[in-house]
Design a protein around this motif. Sequence first.
Motif, PDB file in Angstrom:
ATOM      1  N   THR A   1       0.811  -1.219   0.000  1.00 58.89           N
ATOM      2  CA  THR A   1       0.000   0.000   0.000  1.00 58.89           C
ATOM      3  C   THR A   1       0.842   1.266   0.000  1.00 58.89           C
ATOM      4  O   THR A   1       0.305   2.376  -0.099  1.00 58.89           O
ATOM      5  N   THR A   2       2.164   1.123   0.077  1.00 57.43           N
ATOM      6  CA  THR A   2       3.025   2.301  -0.069  1.00 57.43           C
ATOM      7  C   THR A   2       3.192   2.688  -1.537  1.00 57.43           C
ATOM      8  O   THR A   2       3.581   3.822  -1.836  1.00 57.43           O
ATOM      9  N   VAL A   3       2.907   1.765  -2.448  1.00 57.33           N
ATOM     10  CA  VAL A   3       3.045   2.065  -3.884  1.00 57.33           C
ATOM     11  C   VAL A   3       1.739   1.870  -4.641  1.00 57.33           C
ATOM     12  O   VAL A   3       1.611   2.322  -5.787  1.00 57.33           O
ATOM     13  N   LEU A   4       0.782   1.190  -4.026  1.00 54.56           N
ATOM     14  CA  LEU A   4      -0.497   0.894  -4.671  1.00 54.56           C
ATOM     15  C   LEU A   4      -1.648   1.375  -3.797  1.00 54.56           C
ATOM     16  O   LEU A   4      -1.561   1.361  -2.568  1.00 54.56           O
TER      17      LEU A   4
ATOM     18  N   LYS B   1      -0.266   4.347  -7.130  1.00 53.69           N
ATOM     19  CA  LYS B   1      -0.297   5.674  -6.543  1.00 53.69           C
ATOM     20  C   LYS B   1       0.326   6.665  -7.532  1.00 53.69           C
ATOM     21  O   LYS B   1       1.226   6.295  -8.297  1.00 53.69           O
ATOM     22  N   PRO B   2      -0.144   7.914  -7.539  1.00 52.76           N
ATOM     23  CA  PRO B   2       0.423   8.887  -8.482  1.00 52.76           C
ATOM     24  C   PRO B   2       1.941   8.981  -8.415  1.00 52.76           C
ATOM     25  O   PRO B   2       2.613   9.051  -9.454  1.00 52.76           O
ATOM     26  N   GLN B   3       2.506   8.946  -7.207  1.00 48.72           N
ATOM     27  CA  GLN B   3       3.964   9.068  -7.122  1.00 48.72           C
ATOM     28  C   GLN B   3       4.670   7.845  -7.710  1.00 48.72           C
ATOM     29  O   GLN B   3       5.813   7.951  -8.187  1.00 48.72           O
TER      30      GLN B   3
ATOM     31  N   HIS C   1       4.884   8.556 -11.389  1.00 53.33           N
ATOM     32  CA  HIS C   1       5.882   9.590 -11.676  1.00 53.33           C
ATOM     33  C   HIS C   1       7.310   9.104 -11.470  1.00 53.33           C
ATOM     34  O   HIS C   1       8.209   9.439 -12.252  1.00 53.33           O
ATOM     35  N   GLN C   2       7.529   8.295 -10.448  1.00 50.70           N
ATOM     36  CA  GLN C   2       8.890   7.931 -10.069  1.00 50.70           C
ATOM     37  C   GLN C   2       9.365   6.599 -10.635  1.00 50.70           C
ATOM     38  O   GLN C   2      10.570   6.422 -10.863  1.00 50.70           O
ATOM     39  N   SER C   3       8.428   5.661 -10.896  1.00 52.27           N
ATOM     40  CA  SER C   3       8.855   4.295 -11.190  1.00 52.27           C
ATOM     41  C   SER C   3       8.226   3.667 -12.422  1.00 52.27           C
ATOM     42  O   SER C   3       8.788   2.729 -12.980  1.00 52.27           O
TER      43      SER C   3
END
Length: 242
Positions: free
Chosen positions: A119-122, A140-142, A145-147
């Motif tokens: 849940t830190t990435v999804l 997740k939006p970040q 953007h990041q990965s």
Amino acid sequence: MSDKPTIVLVHGAWADGSSWNAVSRELQSQGFTVQTPPNLLRGLTGDAAYIASYLAQRTSGPVVLVGHSYGGAVISGAGAAGGDVKALVYVDAFMPDEGETVFAILGGSGSALDVPDPTTVLDLAGYPGAPEGDAEAFLKPQTVHQSFAQDLPEADRLLIASSQRPITLSANTTPAGAPAWKSIPSWAVIGTEDRVIPPAVQRSMAERAGATITEVAASHVSMVAQPQASIDAILAAVASLG
């Protein structure tokens, strides 16, 4: 031209057929019939069966079947089960062997998605009719953007984040069936800046499959960022048909 194969492009998770637009546009300009069917993103067995059924009903003559990311796992299951598939092309994609799962392939790989707390990435959300314990996963939006698409312009990344199609968790934990790459020649495009399926993981799968490998300095969505690499691999697959 009637002697050209049909090229069928299968998208991956968090995407739809438009992720192939740059590739499709160029191939269509060269006279190819290009189709981008929906990948249901509900479960690997059913998704592969759907694409196999699509191939059987919606194509005639030879087919070059192309998959991105999770779409690679889908075409591995569908390629020998429907239509006259003569070549497989994997773009930043999973190429599982029988019994492997997407999550297991990523385990210990250094993938941005291989984290102790998903849940830190999804973002997870329930959906109607879900089997007990299943959920839809959104990036997740970040993470986008990041990965996922870090080499695209910000406006494109924002569009991806806002329009993504979720994949079920169960689709990533379903064991793959017998892979089509064991009987059909394959090509693989590896994005060397891929943070979702690390290049070493892609290379290992491609080498195991005996695929013809090319590399491109691009993210997980190399067919968007650097579409010529995918186009070239597809044309190489076409040329191999004679």
